[in-house]
Design a protein around this motif. Structure first.
Motif, mmCIF file in Angstrom:
data_model
loop_
_atom_site.group_PDB
_atom_site.id
_atom_site.type_symbol
_atom_site.label_atom_id
_atom_site.label_comp_id
_atom_site.label_asym_id
_atom_site.label_seq_id
_atom_site.Cartn_x
_atom_site.Cartn_y
_atom_site.Cartn_z
ATOM 1 N N PRO A 190 0.824 -1.207 0.000
ATOM 2 C CA PRO A 190 0.000 0.000 0.000
ATOM 3 C C PRO A 190 0.861 1.260 0.000
ATOM 4 N N ASP A 191 0.411 2.264 -0.744
ATOM 5 C CA ASP A 191 1.129 3.533 -0.702
ATOM 6 C C ASP A 191 0.576 4.367 0.449
ATOM 7 N N PRO A 192 1.297 5.419 0.851
ATOM 8 C CA PRO A 192 0.839 6.223 1.995
ATOM 9 C C PRO A 192 -0.563 6.788 1.820
ATOM 10 N N ALA A 193 -0.940 7.123 0.569
ATOM 11 C CA ALA A 193 -2.278 7.681 0.349
ATOM 12 C C ALA A 193 -3.350 6.657 0.698
ATOM 13 N N MET A 194 -3.153 5.396 0.285
ATOM 14 C CA MET A 194 -4.132 4.361 0.613
ATOM 15 C C MET A 194 -4.240 4.165 2.116
ATOM 16 N N LEU A 195 -3.098 4.097 2.788
ATOM 17 C CA LEU A 195 -3.117 3.917 4.240
ATOM 18 C C LEU A 195 -3.809 5.088 4.931
ATOM 19 N N GLN A 196 -3.525 6.298 4.462
ATOM 20 C CA GLN A 196 -4.162 7.476 5.040
ATOM 21 C C GLN A 196 -5.663 7.436 4.831
ATOM 22 N N HIS A 197 -6.092 7.086 3.629
ATOM 23 C CA HIS A 197 -7.520 7.045 3.327
ATOM 24 C C HIS A 197 -8.235 5.979 4.162
ATOM 25 N N ARG A 198 -7.634 4.812 4.300
ATOM 26 C CA ARG A 198 -8.302 3.742 5.048
ATOM 27 C C ARG A 198 -8.320 4.043 6.543
ATOM 28 N N THR A 199 -7.315 4.760 7.011
ATOM 29 C CA THR A 199 -7.362 5.223 8.399
ATOM 30 C C THR A 199 -8.549 6.155 8.596
ATOM 31 N N GLN A 200 -8.753 7.074 7.661
ATOM 32 C CA GLN A 200 -9.877 8.007 7.754
ATOM 33 C C GLN A 200 -11.215 7.283 7.666
ATOM 34 N N ILE A 217 -7.956 -4.269 13.674
ATOM 35 C CA ILE A 217 -7.100 -3.170 13.234
ATOM 36 C C ILE A 217 -5.653 -3.338 13.680
ATOM 37 N N GLY A 218 -5.341 -4.414 14.415
ATOM 38 C CA GLY A 218 -3.979 -4.588 14.923
ATOM 39 C C GLY A 218 -2.946 -4.647 13.814
ATOM 40 N N ASP A 219 -3.166 -5.537 12.828
ATOM 41 C CA ASP A 219 -2.209 -5.669 11.737
ATOM 42 C C ASP A 219 -2.160 -4.397 10.897
ATOM 43 N N PHE A 220 -3.316 -3.777 10.714
ATOM 44 C CA PHE A 220 -3.344 -2.533 9.937
ATOM 45 C C PHE A 220 -2.563 -1.438 10.668
ATOM 46 N N SER A 221 -2.711 -1.380 11.976
ATOM 47 C CA SER A 221 -1.965 -0.386 12.753
ATOM 48 C C SER A 221 -0.470 -0.635 12.655
ATOM 49 N N ALA A 222 -0.071 -1.900 12.689
ATOM 50 C CA ALA A 222 1.349 -2.220 12.532
ATOM 51 C C ALA A 222 1.847 -1.780 11.161
ATOM 52 N N MET A 223 0.993 -1.912 10.156
ATOM 53 C CA MET A 223 1.357 -1.463 8.811
ATOM 54 C C MET A 223 1.533 0.051 8.788
ATOM 55 N N LEU A 224 0.650 0.749 9.481
ATOM 56 C CA LEU A 224 0.791 2.206 9.570
ATOM 57 C C LEU A 224 2.113 2.583 10.225
ATOM 58 N N ILE A 225 2.414 1.948 11.336
ATOM 59 C CA ILE A 225 3.648 2.254 12.062
ATOM 60 C C ILE A 225 4.858 1.934 11.191
ATOM 61 N N GLY A 226 4.804 0.809 10.482
ATOM 62 C CA GLY A 226 5.907 0.433 9.607
ATOM 63 C C GLY A 226 6.131 1.402 8.471
ATOM 64 N N ASN A 227 5.123 2.207 8.166
ATOM 65 C CA ASN A 227 5.247 3.200 7.106
ATOM 66 C C ASN A 227 5.390 4.617 7.670
ATOM 67 N N LYS A 359 18.122 12.987 21.581
ATOM 68 C CA LYS A 359 17.749 14.056 20.666
ATOM 69 C C LYS A 359 16.914 13.470 19.544
ATOM 70 N N ALA A 360 15.689 13.981 19.415
ATOM 71 C CA ALA A 360 14.791 13.498 18.364
ATOM 72 C C ALA A 360 14.862 14.430 17.159
ATOM 73 N N GLU A 361 14.956 13.833 15.981
ATOM 74 C CA GLU A 361 14.924 14.589 14.744
ATOM 75 C C GLU A 361 13.678 14.206 13.966
ATOM 76 N N THR A 362 13.359 15.001 12.950
ATOM 77 C CA THR A 362 12.208 14.667 12.108
ATOM 78 C C THR A 362 12.546 13.427 11.298
ATOM 79 N N CYS A 363 11.809 12.351 11.498
ATOM 80 C CA CYS A 363 12.080 11.121 10.747
ATOM 81 C C CYS A 363 10.854 10.219 10.802
ATOM 82 N N ASP A 364 10.825 9.271 9.892
ATOM 83 C CA ASP A 364 9.772 8.266 9.883
ATOM 84 C C ASP A 364 10.222 7.044 10.676
ATOM 85 N N ARG A 365 9.259 6.345 11.236
ATOM 86 C CA ARG A 365 9.497 5.054 11.876
ATOM 87 C C ARG A 365 10.524 5.148 13.003
ATOM 88 N N ALA A 366 10.366 6.131 13.873
ATOM 89 C CA ALA A 366 11.264 6.252 15.025
ATOM 90 C C ALA A 366 11.035 5.088 15.986
#
Length: 390
Positions: A190-200, A217-227, A359-366
C-alpha cells in the motif's frame, strides 16, 4: 453508457469466475454437438449455458466477435437469465456498444444481484455519475459475494479518494460486513495515500458509533507504524480501542509499566517488543497485584537489545528515565529512525538515575530501544517514562 478503462480491466479480472459459472454441468449439450440429432432433446436453458461457457472463453481469448455471437445466442435461448445478459453486456462494452451494454446490464441487474460482472458495471456507472453512495452499495455487494476479490484495492481506490466516498464506505463498514477484515489487509504494497484514506475510513466508522474490533485493526496499525504513520495509528487505536493498555493513548510512550506486555507477552503495534536469545533472558513478572516489572540478564559478551517500541516524538531534546534496580550504566537507551534500534555509540546521562538525554529529529518510523550491557547481575525495570526537556 460506456465503461472506463479501469472498469474494463476489472471486468476482465472477473472473467475466470464467469467461465467457471458458465461451465456448470452441460454434458447433454456437449453431446448434442457430436450428434446433431440430439439437439432437439436439449432444453433451451442448457443450450444457453453452453453458449455462455463458449462466449466467456472467447472473451478471455480476446475473440470479441466470437464472444458477442455466443452471448447473443445465450440470451436468445434464455432471455431473462442474469449470467447470459451480463456476458452479453461485457462483450458489448469491449466492442464499444454503449447503449447495447447498458440494456443488457439492466436486465442482469434485475436478476443477478450477486453477479460480479453486473455489479462492476453499475459500480463504474455510479462512479462516473458521482453517486458515491450507490457506488459504495455496489462495492459492498461485490465484496460480500467475494471478500477477497483480487481487484478489490483497484475497485475501492476511486471511492477512497474523496471525503464523500470515504464516508459512503464507512457507512457500509458500520454494518460489519464479512469483507471488513480483508479491507484492512491490503494485498498489494500500500502507498501512503491508501493507508491514510483507510485510516480516515476507520475513524469515520468509529464516529458512527460502531468502532471496528481491536483485533481487526492490529495488523493494519502495525502497517501504519511500519510506514512512519505512528500518529495515525494512535488515532485509530484511541478511536477503536479506548483504554487498551496502561500508558497507551498519550501518543508518546505506551505501556510504561509493562502491564500490556505482561498480559500479551508482546506489545503489538502499540507497546513493547521483547527480545530473548540463548544468552539473553528477558521476562515480565508480577511484583504485586497489578504491578509488573521486566527482569533481564545478559550473559553474552556484547550489549544486547532487550526492549523496543515504535514511538512518535516531535523534534527536540527528551529525557528517558527507568525506575530500575541495576548496576549503574548497565541499562542504556537508543533512539533511531527507519524502524530499527541500533546500539548507541554515545550515552548522555544515566538511564536509571537522573535520566538519559536523547535528541529526536524529524524522521519516519522512530524506535526507542532499551539495551543491557553484559554482566553477572540481573536488571529489574519497574517502569520507563519519557519527558521533553525544556
Amino acid at each position: 453508457m460506456g465503461a472506463s478503462g479501469p472498469a474494463v480491466r476489472l471486468l476482465l479480472s472477473a472473467l475466470p469466475l464467469g467461465c467457471l459459472i458458465a461451465a456448470w454441468g452441460s454434458g447433454l449439450d456437449r453431446a448434442s454437438a457430436d450428434s446433431p440429432g440430439l439437439e432437439r432433446l436439449v432444453p433451451g436453458p442448457l443450450r444457453a449455458q453452453a453458449d455462455r461457457s463458449a462466449g466467456a472463453m472467447a472473451l478471455v481469448r480476446g475473440d470479441l466477435p466470437g464472444a458477442l455471437a455466443h452471448a447473443e445466442d445465450a440470451v436468445r435461448r434464455d432471455p431473462a437469465e442474469a449470467l447470459g445478459n451480463s456476458l452479453l453486456g461485457t462483450a458489448r462494452v469491449m466492442t464499444g456498444d454503449t447503449q447495447g451494454s447498458e440494456a443488457a446490464f439492466r436486465v442482469s441487474a434485475e436478476r443477478g444481484w450477486r453477479d460480479r460482472l453486473t455489479q462492476l458495471y453499475w459500480f463504474d456507472a455510479a462512479m462516473r455519475a458521482d453517486d458515491v453512495e450507490r457506488a459504495a452499495l455496489r462495492a459492498d455487494a461485490l465484496l460480500r459475494a467475494d471478500p477477497v476479490l483480487p481487484a478489490a484495492d483497484d475497485l475501492l481506490t476511486p471511492l477512497e479518494a474523496s471525503p464523500q466516498g470515504r464516508a459512503a464506505l464507512a457507512a457500509r463498514l458500520a454494518q460489519k460486513p464479512g469483507w471488513s477484515a480483508a479491507y484492512f489487509r491490503p494485498r498489494n504494497d500500500p502507498d501512503p495515500a491508501m493507508l491514510q484514506h483507510r485510516t480516515q475510513v476507520a475513524l469515520a466508522v468509529a464516529a458512527l458509533g460502531t468502532p471496528l474490533e481491536c483485533g481487526m485493526i492490529g495488523d493494519f496499525s502495525a502497517m501504519l507504524i511500519g510506514n512512519g504513520m505512528r500518529r495515525e495509528a494512535e488515532q485509530l487505536r484511541r478511536a477503536s480501542c479506548p483504554g487498551s493498555g496502561p500508558g497507551a493513548g498519550d501518543g508518546i510512550l505506551a505501556d510504561g509499566g509493562f502491564g500490556q506486555l505482561a498480559r500479551k507477552q508482546d506489545g503489538g503495534p502499540f507497546g513493547w517488543s521483547r527480545f530473548t536469545s540463548g544468552d539473553l533472558a528477558v521476562e515480565v513478572t508480577e511484583q504485586a497485584k497489578g504491578d509488573y516489572a521486566v527482569k533481564a540478564r545478559n550473559s553474552a559478551s556484547v550489549t544486547r537489545l532487550i526492549l523496543s517500541q515504535a514511538i512518535d516524538l516531535p523534534p527536540g531534546a527528551w529525557r528517558v528515565k527507568a525506575n530500575a534496580k541495576a548496576e549503574p550504566g548497565s541499562l542504556v537507551a537508543s533512539l533511531d529512525c527507519d524502524g530499527r534500534a541500533r546500539r548507541p555509540a554515545q550515552v548522555d546521562g544515566e538511564l536509571t538515575g537522573a535520566g538519559q538525554l536523547l535528541k529526536a529529529e524529524t524522521c519516519d518510523r522512530a524506535v526507542l530501544g532499551v539495551w543491557l550491557r553484559p554482566g553477572e547481575g540481573e536488571a529489574v525495570i519497574d517502569d520507563i517514562a519519557i519527558t521533553r526537556v525544556n
